[in-house]
Design a protein around this motif. Structure first.
Motif, mmCIF file in Angstrom:
data_model
loop_
_atom_site.group_PDB
_atom_site.id
_atom_site.type_symbol
_atom_site.label_atom_id
_atom_site.label_comp_id
_atom_site.label_asym_id
_atom_site.label_seq_id
_atom_site.Cartn_x
_atom_site.Cartn_y
_atom_site.Cartn_z
ATOM 1 N N MET A 108 0.827 -1.214 0.000
ATOM 2 C CA MET A 108 0.000 0.000 0.000
ATOM 3 C C MET A 108 0.860 1.262 0.000
ATOM 4 S SD MET A 108 -3.164 1.142 2.417
ATOM 5 C CE MET A 108 -4.054 2.651 2.113
ATOM 6 N N GLN A 109 1.880 1.326 0.860
ATOM 7 C CA GLN A 109 2.732 2.513 0.931
ATOM 8 C C GLN A 109 4.193 2.196 0.612
ATOM 9 O OE1 GLN A 109 1.725 3.892 4.902
ATOM 10 N NE2 GLN A 109 0.056 5.125 4.107
ATOM 11 N N GLY A 110 4.440 1.019 0.053
ATOM 12 C CA GLY A 110 5.796 0.647 -0.334
ATOM 13 C C GLY A 110 6.469 -0.219 0.712
ATOM 14 N N PRO A 111 7.529 -0.951 0.329
ATOM 15 C CA PRO A 111 8.232 -1.828 1.269
ATOM 16 C C PRO A 111 9.126 -1.041 2.216
ATOM 17 C CG PRO A 111 9.333 -1.842 -0.857
ATOM 18 C CD PRO A 111 8.090 -1.011 -1.025
ATOM 19 N N ALA A 112 9.341 -1.583 3.413
ATOM 20 C CA ALA A 112 10.252 -0.943 4.365
ATOM 21 C C ALA A 112 10.876 -1.931 5.348
ATOM 22 C CB ALA A 112 9.541 0.162 5.142
ATOM 23 N N SER A 113 10.259 -3.093 5.587
ATOM 24 C CA SER A 113 10.795 -4.050 6.559
ATOM 25 C C SER A 113 12.108 -4.645 6.049
ATOM 26 C CB SER A 113 9.794 -5.177 6.810
ATOM 27 O OG SER A 113 8.590 -4.671 7.341
ATOM 28 N N SER A 114 13.121 -4.667 6.900
ATOM 29 C CA SER A 114 14.433 -5.201 6.521
ATOM 30 C C SER A 114 14.542 -6.681 6.893
ATOM 31 C CB SER A 114 15.553 -4.419 7.216
ATOM 32 O OG SER A 114 15.524 -3.060 6.836
ATOM 33 N N PRO A 115 15.295 -7.460 6.105
ATOM 34 C CA PRO A 115 15.489 -8.876 6.430
ATOM 35 C C PRO A 115 16.508 -9.041 7.545
ATOM 36 C CG PRO A 115 16.761 -8.314 4.500
ATOM 37 C CD PRO A 115 15.987 -7.075 4.869
ATOM 38 N N ILE A 116 16.439 -10.181 8.245
ATOM 39 C CA ILE A 116 17.452 -10.495 9.259
ATOM 40 C C ILE A 116 17.925 -11.939 9.069
ATOM 41 C CG2 ILE A 116 16.362 -8.906 10.884
ATOM 42 C CD1 ILE A 116 15.546 -11.399 12.551
ATOM 43 N N LEU A 117 19.148 -12.201 9.526
ATOM 44 C CA LEU A 117 19.719 -13.542 9.490
ATOM 45 C C LEU A 117 19.627 -14.170 10.872
ATOM 46 C CD1 LEU A 117 22.922 -12.803 7.379
ATOM 47 C CD2 LEU A 117 21.054 -14.340 6.693
ATOM 48 N N TYR A 118 19.255 -15.451 10.885
ATOM 49 C CA TYR A 118 19.280 -16.233 12.122
ATOM 50 C C TYR A 118 19.693 -17.650 11.746
ATOM 51 C CZ TYR A 118 17.800 -19.013 16.111
ATOM 52 O OH TYR A 118 17.777 -19.896 17.158
ATOM 53 N N GLN A 119 20.864 -18.058 12.195
ATOM 54 C CA GLN A 119 21.407 -19.385 11.897
ATOM 55 C C GLN A 119 21.318 -19.664 10.391
ATOM 56 O OE1 GLN A 119 19.799 -22.298 14.642
ATOM 57 N NE2 GLN A 119 20.606 -21.237 16.421
ATOM 58 N N ASN A 120 20.537 -20.669 9.966
ATOM 59 C CA ASN A 120 20.474 -20.994 8.541
ATOM 60 C C ASN A 120 19.331 -20.293 7.826
ATOM 61 O OD1 ASN A 120 18.471 -22.534 9.851
ATOM 62 N ND2 ASN A 120 18.397 -23.990 8.145
ATOM 63 N N MET A 121 18.714 -19.297 8.473
ATOM 64 C CA MET A 121 17.510 -18.670 7.922
ATOM 65 C C MET A 121 17.734 -17.210 7.553
ATOM 66 S SD MET A 121 14.650 -19.930 10.634
ATOM 67 C CE MET A 121 14.711 -21.553 11.384
#
Length: 422
Positions: free
Chosen positions: A162-175
């Motif tokens: 709706m207003q564009g992307p903003a959430s950042s990805p994170i790393l956890y172990q193999n994910m």
């Protein structure tokens, strides 16, 4: 005996060296620990467009994502302002030389975004040998940082932002964990970081979210992982309510309900408490305010009535994430009011108005806290029970990205340039 002594000294040296903070890397949104703390002993205090700038390089397109750095590389994302092309850049940390540029995704019919957002607002995350870039519904990819080859892509993770992307990805172990929380069926998904394949996916509960108006389902926050009683929990302050997931399975362990939509500020964890921002609270269909909550994360089920430790609602920011230093929470409202709270009680210690508007979160580095406003002006303060200004500096241009600190230098991204400041 001499050989034994030498071996003991060598072992001690190796142990002490391994315990030194890794201050040459900045791997995620808000730092390698995602707590707004830079693990550096020195940081710049004075700069301008002509002073203490090691290098300044132009960046094509527009993006509000922050830079990440690993060893001698700096990675950044950007996009065309109309959302038709999505870019990645790799720069040499020492010289600013462009090492690689890619058009990693294209879109023929991009969704609309809010006028204050960009199509490249999520910050990448990086580790040895790989960088992970995310543009929300427009695509997620993994790139080899040595060969610059794209190792995998996902373009099927759809979301109506709706207003564009903003959430950042994170790393956890193999994910690699990403949030795609839009106006329909918002969800969080864990991908195998080596292949991009789905490990688990958790859609927000239909019985709660379907009755909400679509506009109230969207969220733009970046999660954190905390350890509670030996279990690692993914803390996700989504629209309407906060979820604590078992990070290995996606199972929801507890929920906390607070309001409506557009949560942006990242959760915090300190001294056994989780701190989450509500996003906008609405009254009579108008945005009224945001609230900051402290939650005891040891519960199960709906903990709204049982595990709230405190709530604070006076000039709480929607976009910038607070930082906690020595038991004090420092938060800057989007319109510039800085509040220092006691992190355990939520009681205010002091308030001070800074000039300008703020999107970037404050960062604690080398004993000081850095506050960048949208106009590129930075106020540096000393943390404590009174307001203590250390310095003011500025660069030209619009700054919404968070600065990254590596070694004794600082990376700053404006709307047109990337700076390395000494």
């Amino acid at each position: 005996m001499r050989i034994a002594v030498k071996l003991s000294i060598l072992s001690l040296f190796i142990f002490l060296f391994s315990c030194k903070p890794d201050n040459g890397n900045w791997t995620h949104f808000r730092g390698s620990n995602m707590d707004g703390h830079a693990e550096v002993e020195k940081a710049p205090l004075t700069w301008s467009e002509t002073e203490n700038v090691v290098w300044k390089v132009p960046v094509k397109g527009l993006g509000w994502s922050s830079p990440v750095a690993f060893n001698d590389q700096v990675w950044l994302t950007s996009a065309e302002e109309d959302g038709t092309k999505f870019y990645t850049f790799c720069f040499d940390l020492e010289t600013g030389r462009l090492l690689d540029e890619k058009t990693v995704f294209v879109s023929e019919e991009p969704q609309r975004i809010h006028s204050t957002n960009s199509y490249a607002t999520p910050t990448p995350c990086i580790e040895n040998g790989r960088v992970y870039v995310h543009f929300g519904t427009f695509g997620t990819a993994c790139i080899d940082t040595k060969s610059f080859d794209v190792l995998w892509k996902r373009k099927d993770l759809k979301c109506d932002h709706m207003q564009g992307p903003a959430s950042s990805p994170i790393l956890y172990q193999n994910m690699l964990i990403v949030h795609l929380e839009g106006t329909k069926d918002p969800y969080v998904i864990a991908l195998n970081k080596s292949t991009g394949e789905t490990i688990w996916k958790s859609v927000r509960p239909a019985e709660i979210y379907d009755p909400l108006e679509p506009v109230y389902r969207k969220s733009y926050q970046t999660p954190i992982v905390v350890n509670v009683d030996g279990k690692d929990l993914l803390i996700s302050n989504s629209a309407y309510m906060c979820f604590a997931h078992d990070v290995n399975t996606g199972e929801v362990i507890w929920t906390f309900t607070y309001g409506f939509d557009s949560t942006v500020s990242q959760p915090l964890y300190w001294n056994g408490l989780v701190f989450v921002n509500s996003g906008w609270i609405f009254e009579d269909n108008k945005p009224y305010f945001t609230r900051q909550f402290a939650i005891d994360p040891t519960g199960r089920g709906d903990v709204t009535e049982t595990h709230q430790v405190w709530m604070y609602e006076d000039e709480v920011p929607q976009i910038p994430t607070p930082v906690i230093v020595d038991g004090r929470m420092y938060m800057v409202h989007d319109r510039g009011m800085v509040t220092c709270l006691d992190a355990m009680s939520g009681e205010p210690v002091w308030k001070e108005k800074l000039k300008g508007n703020f999107n970037a979160s404050p960062i604690y580095a080398a004993g000081n806290i850095y506050f960048f406003n949208v106009k590129g002006e930075c106020t540096i303060i000393k943390p404590g029970d009174t307001f203590q200004k250390v310095a003011e500096n500025s660069i030209d241009g619009i700054v919404k990205a968070i600065p990254a600190f590596v070694g004794d230098k600082m990376l700053v991204r404006s709307d047109k340039y990337l700076y390395l400041i000494d």
